[in-house]
Structures are given as structure tokens and as C-alpha cells.
Design an enzyme around this catalytic site. Structure first.
Site, PDB file in Angstrom:
ATOM      1  NE  ARG A 170      56.080  68.156  13.743  1.00  0.00           N
ATOM      2  CZ  ARG A 170      55.074  67.491  14.289  1.00  0.00           C
ATOM      3  NH1 ARG A 170      55.012  66.171  14.163  1.00  0.00           N
ATOM      4  NH2 ARG A 170      54.142  68.108  14.959  1.00  0.00           N
TER       5      ARG A 170
ATOM      6  CE1 TYR B  12      57.398  72.793   7.396  1.00  0.00           C
ATOM      7  CE2 TYR B  12      57.619  70.725   8.596  1.00  0.00           C
ATOM      8  CZ  TYR B  12      57.266  72.059   8.564  1.00  0.00           C
ATOM      9  OH  TYR B  12      56.815  72.658   9.700  1.00  0.00           O
TER      10      TYR B  12
ATOM     11  CE  LYS C 284      58.897  69.844  16.708  1.00  0.00           C
ATOM     12  NZ  LYS C 284      58.420  70.343  17.999  1.00  0.00           N
TER      13      LYS C 284
ATOM     14  CG  HIS D 188      56.787  69.380  22.076  1.00  0.00           C
ATOM     15  ND1 HIS D 188      55.543  69.178  21.509  1.00  0.00           N
ATOM     16  CD2 HIS D 188      57.404  70.293  21.281  1.00  0.00           C
ATOM     17  CE1 HIS D 188      55.415  69.930  20.444  1.00  0.00           C
ATOM     18  NE2 HIS D 188      56.529  70.619  20.274  1.00  0.00           N
TER      19      HIS D 188
ATOM     20  CB  SER E 271      52.401  71.049  17.117  1.00  0.00           C
ATOM     21  OG  SER E 271      53.358  70.067  17.380  1.00  0.00           O
TER      22      SER E 271
ATOM     23  CB  CYS F 265      48.765  74.756  21.886  1.00  0.00           C
ATOM     24  SG  CYS F 265      47.589  73.517  21.376  1.00  0.00           S
TER      25      CYS F 265
ATOM     26  CG  ASP G 256      59.442  73.222  19.581  1.00  0.00           C
ATOM     27  OD1 ASP G 256      58.226  73.090  19.848  1.00  0.00           O
ATOM     28  OD2 ASP G 256      60.033  72.511  18.746  1.00  0.00           O
TER      29      ASP G 256
ATOM     30  NE  ARG H 120      56.166  75.558  11.298  1.00  0.00           N
ATOM     31  CZ  ARG H 120      56.130  74.925  12.475  1.00  0.00           C
ATOM     32  NH1 ARG H 120      56.928  75.294  13.458  1.00  0.00           N
ATOM     33  NH2 ARG H 120      55.291  73.935  12.673  1.00  0.00           N
TER      34      ARG H 120
END
Ligand code: OXD
Ligand code: MN
Length: 601
Positions: free
Chosen positions: A72, A201, A210, A230, A252, A254, A281, A378
């Protein structure tokens, strides 16, 4: 190809965007197997996708992005509200008229020689009162195939929208020339519109995720009285069969996906405990008729970080990737077309292709300090593949939430777990979430950054108004509000080693949290909140590692560090937020003052 809907609002907008981008062909995505299969074949024939080993990975495909397009791009992400103050200090802002004027020439004719795909999709189970419809226009088959996994995609989404509604999010994506200098991810919240250009991406181009489900939806939620967060959503089934649902917001990379799919330690499984995944997420949360807070996962799949995923760290995520999955920027074993990434196992394939496409000797390449998979590579995996997917995954009403957890990566200061005194204190705790940065976004790795509610890159409006919305939600929920907790799996000792085993053992902390929600376990009241008594965290099976002394250290509240923390929070509120137009609610300043007073008592 004829439109799939009679809805004049959709058709007028699609026509306008066709006139702007001038594609050679327009394909409406009905979501049928035949159509998707034809698109897969086309993408494979052009080299956009590669076919994986169909015995070991049936239905799986591989895609490689350009090396300049792997994460991102927060510095090129904009919230274009009419008033600058409505975007607030956590967002890049530009006047919407100016932004449309700047981007329109970039989209003019951009799809000449290409096909435009019109993707109708639903975020949330079709027919759910919490679900919302989006339409994404794109010139990328990769986007279509990912949206098929990540959303409920196809004509059925139009059925849900109906023939007259204007309540859909308009997403326009073109990979254009994938030019990083002209890459823009732009949100017009007041127009329900997202424009993304020059990226291919995932996080920048799967506009349901998002862009819609967090940035646009957080703005919609504020206006309509619900929340887009989130957060993962999981259910803990107890031996008596009752399931308690918990959401958790971590920045993000974690470990949201890992916590969402955790396998409890033996001392729990043998008693009959199970963990069920609802989402990894994003959560959309709304008050139900009984007054409690209910959550749905608006997504239909997992767009997970591959490196570090293995049978031990996340068996269920790994299992989810074994069929009908798209791998992006991982490494390939050329002998058998299987995926590989750092942390999958210790044996990089000898005959490998690294993520940029270069053929390498894996062990030698790795020994020289290179990564075979991109750190932000990913998997896009269907939720239905997950062995622990919740039976409530498709429940249109969502699941009732007992606890909300915040957390981040903090080497010091923050104890393993503590509980807020009440909702407003919990909202303060959320505003104070901070973490060491990771590879999920471009920029330096390992720097501490504030990430309120893990939403900093995703709040589609003024962060102060967002906090005020949290406080309003707490007022509405009253004594039915979920309890709020903070966790830190990443505390380090003086030698720099992680003190807590994490992963499945995090169940021990969830167990305490659930007992606090049920009122069946006591706690120590400290200046920062309720902290567990050391003996109340179950360490059966890890007594050697987590001795009573170690547990005390994990739970310690170090006054000096907390005084520093408060000073930093004042600086953050004043300099980073208020001085830059963030409208911080008085309630939060009061929480900060009270925390300070308690510490100095
Ligand atoms: C994600 C992120 O991809 O938070 O989920 O970056
Ligand atoms: Mn995320």
C-alpha cells in the site's frame, strides 16, 4: 456486453466511466464459473498468472507484481472531502474538484486497447442488513480473480442493490502504466467514490477492502451510527458449547490473521475449547435489537501475509491456501510449481524463482542474505477453505461481541494484558495504540508509530471525529457495551528476547479476557487499568518458560515508563493531532489527565 442491472444510477455511472476510459470491450462480471474459468485461462495465456501444481494446489494461481508496486502507498493515498478539516491530520487531503481535474486526464483513454471489467460485489453476506454493495471497474483480470475470492462477487450483488438505489460505492481502477510517479489511491467520501490508478498491488486495487470496507465505510458508519474497524473477529467455544465472540484491532502485520485462527494449547483442547474464525482483518459493527454490539466480516476471503506462515505459526491459514488460492510475490519451486516463502520451512528450493522472477539457487541466495519471497508477499484464500471457519461466518445478523482488544508491538511499557475501566477509558486506550512498523506498507521498517485503533491509514475522515464517534457508540451501548482490553504479545526482556510465546498460547490471555467479561475472575486495579493477578493466567504446560517471576515481569506496570508514555501521548494529541486540525474530544483529554493523576498518586 449488456448491463447486468436495470439500476439507472449504476448504468449512468458505468457509461460515464466508459466514455472517459474508452475501453475496447466491456465485460460485466456475472460471477459464473464459466466466465471466471475463461478469465483464468486468458490470464494464464498472457503470462499475467501462472498455474501452480494442480495436484498439490488445485485451482491455485501465481502472480508477480512489478518491483515498484508491492505494498500500500500511504503517501499517495488521499481523502478528498470538500472541507480539508473533515479529512483531518491523519490523511493526505486534496480538494475534490482539484483531484478530479488532475486525475481525469490520466484516466482519459487509459483503457484503449484493453477490456473494462464491471465487478458488482457485496461487502458482507448478501441480504445482511449490515452489507453494502460496491461496483469496481478495472482493466485487470488479477483484480477480478482476487475480488472473486475476497468478496461476494457477481450478479447477485446487483439483486441486493435493487433497481433504484443509489447506495453503492463507485470504484474506478486502472493499472494504467503502473507508474509509481503517477500512482494515486483516492477517496471521495461524500461521493461514495474511489479512484485508483497506476498500481496493480492488492491493497491499492482490491477496492472493496481497505478503500471501501475501511476508509469509505468508516465515514458511512459515522453518519449512519455504526462502525467499520480494522479488526479480526473470533469465537471461543467453551467446553459447554457456548461461544463468546471477540474482536481485536492490531496494526498491519502484527498477527491478526494468526490470532483469528489460533489453535489453543492442549490443556484447552483436551477440555473441549475451540477457536472459530469469523474474520481476520475487518469488522463492521452495529448495535442489534437486543442492545448489544454485533459484528460481521464484510470480506469473503483472506488476503494474508505469506512470510512467517507455517504449520506451527498458523496451521489453519496454511491449510486455507491449499486450493483456489492466488499467491502474489512469493517464491516458486520450479521443480514442481509450489510456493515457498521465508518461514514456511527452513529449506528454500534449490531450483527456485525469487519473487522478482529471477531463477536462483534458493539456499545460496538465502545464505547471501536475500529474501526469496517479498516480505509483503500474499495469499488470497477463500474463507470457506479455513478449517476453523465459524458456522456464523455467513450469518446476516453477525455475532454478538463480548470483548474488544487493542494491541501493537511494544518491546517495553505495555503489559501482556490489561482491561480498561470502562468504554471511554478503552477508547483512550485505542487512541494510544502504537507499534513498530512492518513491511505491510512502504517506508522504514522498525520505527515506532502511533496507529490509533490500528486505523491510522484507514480512517476516512477526521480522527478526532472518529474518536468522538467511538464515544457516542459507547453512550448508545451503555451497559451492553463490550469490555475493552489491551494486549502486547511482543514484550522483550533486557536481552531483546520475546518474553511471551505468543501464537496458540495467546489463548491463555483470551481465557482471562472471557472470564473478566463473565465476571468470574478478579484483577488488580492499577493506574493503567485492571491487570491480571499472575496466578490467574493459566500456564499449564509452559510453567518452565513462564515462571511466576516471568509472569510478574510480563504483567508489570513500570511507573517511569508510563510517565514517559503519558508525556508522549500529550505530545501526540497536541502536536500531531490537535495542532494539525484533529478535533480531539474533551473526554479523551480527561482520560489522559485521570491516567496521569492515578500514576502520580
Ligand atoms: C492488510 C494491511 O493488508 O493491513 O491487511 O496492510
Ligand atoms: Mn489489515
Amino acid at each position: 456486453m449488456a448491463s447486468l442491472t436495470k439500476n439507472p444510477n449504476v448504468n449512468a455511472w458505468v457509461d460515464e466511466m466508459i466514455a472517459l476510459t474508452k475501453p475496447d470491450n466491456v465485460v460485466w462480471i456475472d460471477g459464473s464459473d464459466e466466465q471466471l474459468q475463461a478469465l483464468r485461462e486468458e490470464a494464464v495465456s498472457t503470462g499475467e498468472m501462472l498455474v501452480m501444481n494442480q495436484d498439490e494446489y488445485p485451482g491455485c494461481l501465481y502472480h508477480r507484481t512489478l518491483p515498484n508496486d508491492v505494498a500500500r502507498v500511504e503517501d499517495r493515498t488521499f481523502i478528498c472531502s470538500r472541507n480539508k478539516d473533515d479529512a483531518g491530520p491523519t490523511n493526505n487531503w486534496c480538494d475534490p474538484k482539484e483531484m478530479y481535474a488532475k486525475l481525469t486526464p490520466m484516466y482519459d483513454g487509459v483503457m484503449k486497447g484493453r477490456t473494462m471489467y464491471v465487478i458488482p460485489y457485496s461487502m458482507g453476506p448478501i441480504g445482511s442488513p449490515l452489507a453494502k454493495v460496491g461496483v469496481e471497474l478495472t482493466d485487470s483480470i488479477y483484480v477480478v480473480l482476487n475480488m472473486d475470492i475476497m468478496t461476494r462477487m457477481g450478479a447477485k450483488a446487483f439483486e441486493n442493490l435493487g433497481d433504484t438505489s443509489d447506495d453503492f460505492v463507485r470504484g474506478l481502477h486502472s493499472k494504467a502504466q503502473v507508474d509509481p510517479e503517477n500512482r494515486y489511491i483516492v477517496h471521495f467520501p461524500e461521493d461514495n467514490t474511489i479512484w485508483s490508478i497506476n498500481s496493480a498491488y492488492g491493497g491499492n486495487v482490491l477496492l472493496g477492502k481497505k478503500c471501501f470496507a475501511l476508509r469509505i465505510a468508516s465515514f458511512q458508519g459515522k453518519n449512519e451510527g455504526w462502525m467499520a474497524e480494522h479488526m479480526l473477529i473470533l469465537g471461543v467455544e467453551k467446553p459447554d458449547g457456548e461461544v463468546k465472540y471477540i474482536t481485536a484491532a492490531f496494526p498491519s502485520a502484527c498477527g491478526k490473521t494468526n490470532l483469528a485462527m489460533l489453535i489453543p494449547p492442549v490443556c484447552y483442547t483436551e477440555q473441549g475449547y475451540k477457536v472459530w474464525t469469523v474474520g481476520d482483518d475487518i469488522a463492521w459493527l452495529k448495535q442489534g435489537e437486543d442492545g448489544r454490539l454485533y459484528a460481521i466480516n464484510p470480506e469473503n476471503g483472506f488476503f494474508g501475509v505469506a512470510p512467517g506462515t507455517n504449520a506451527k505459526s498458523n496451521y489453519n491459514a496454511l491449510a486455507s491456501t491449499k486450493k483456489n488460492t492466488i499467491f502474489t510475490n512469493v517464491a516458486l519451486n520450479n521443480d514442481n510449481m509450489t510456493p515457498w516463502w521465508e518461514g514456511l520451512d527452513k529449506n528454500p528450493p534449490v531450483n527456485a524463482t525469487e519473487w522478482k522472477g529471477e531463477k536462483v539457487n534458493g539456499p545460496e541466495y538465502a545464505a547471501a542474505g536475500n529474501k526469496l519471497a517479498h516480505p509483503n508477499s500474499r495469499f488470497t484464500a477463500p474463507a470457506e477453505n479455513c478449517p476453523c471457519i465459524s458456522s456464523e461466518f455467513n450469518n446476516p445478523q453477525g455475532v454478538p461481541i463480548s470483548a474488544i482488544i487493542f494491541g501493537g508491538r511494544r518491546a517495553k511499557t505495555t503489559p501482556l494484558v490489561y482491561q480498561a475501566f470502562d468504554w471511554n477509558h478503552g477508547t483512550y486506550m485505542g487512541s494510544a495504540v502504537s507499534s513498530e512498523t512492518t513491511a505491510a506498507a512502504t517506508g522504514a521498517v522498525g520505527v515506532l508509530r502511533h496507529d490509533p485503533m490500528a486505523m491510522k491509514p484507514f480512517i476516512g475522515y477526521n480522527v478526532g471525529d472518529y474518536w468522538a464517534h467511538w464515544i457516542e457508540m459507547g453512550e448508545k451501548l451503555g451497559d451492553k457495551a463490550p469490555k475493552i482490553f489491551n494486549v502486547n504479545w511482543f514484550k522483550k526482556d533486557d536481552e531483546g528476547n520475546f518474553m511471551w510465546p505468543g501464537f496458540g498460547d495467546n489463548m491463555r490471555v483470551l481465557d482471562w479476557i472471557i472470564k473478566r467479561c463473565e465476571g468470574t475472575v478478579d484483577a488488580v486495579e492499577t493506574a493503567i487499568g485492571y491487570v491480571p493477578k499472575a496466578e490467574d493466567i493459566n500456564v499449564t504446560g509452559i510453567e518452565d518458560e513462564i515462571t511466576p517471576e516471568r509472569m510478574q515481569e510480563l504483567l508489570a506496570v513500570d511507573k517511569d515508563l508510563w510517565v514517559e508514555e503519558i508525556a508522549e501521548m500529550r505530545r501526540y494529541y497536541n502536536d500531531d493531532i490537535a495542532a494539525k486540525g484533529g478535533r480531539i474530544p474533551d473526554v479523551l483529554y480527561k482520560e489522559l489527565d485521570e491516567l496521569e493523576a492515578r500514576l502520580n498518586k
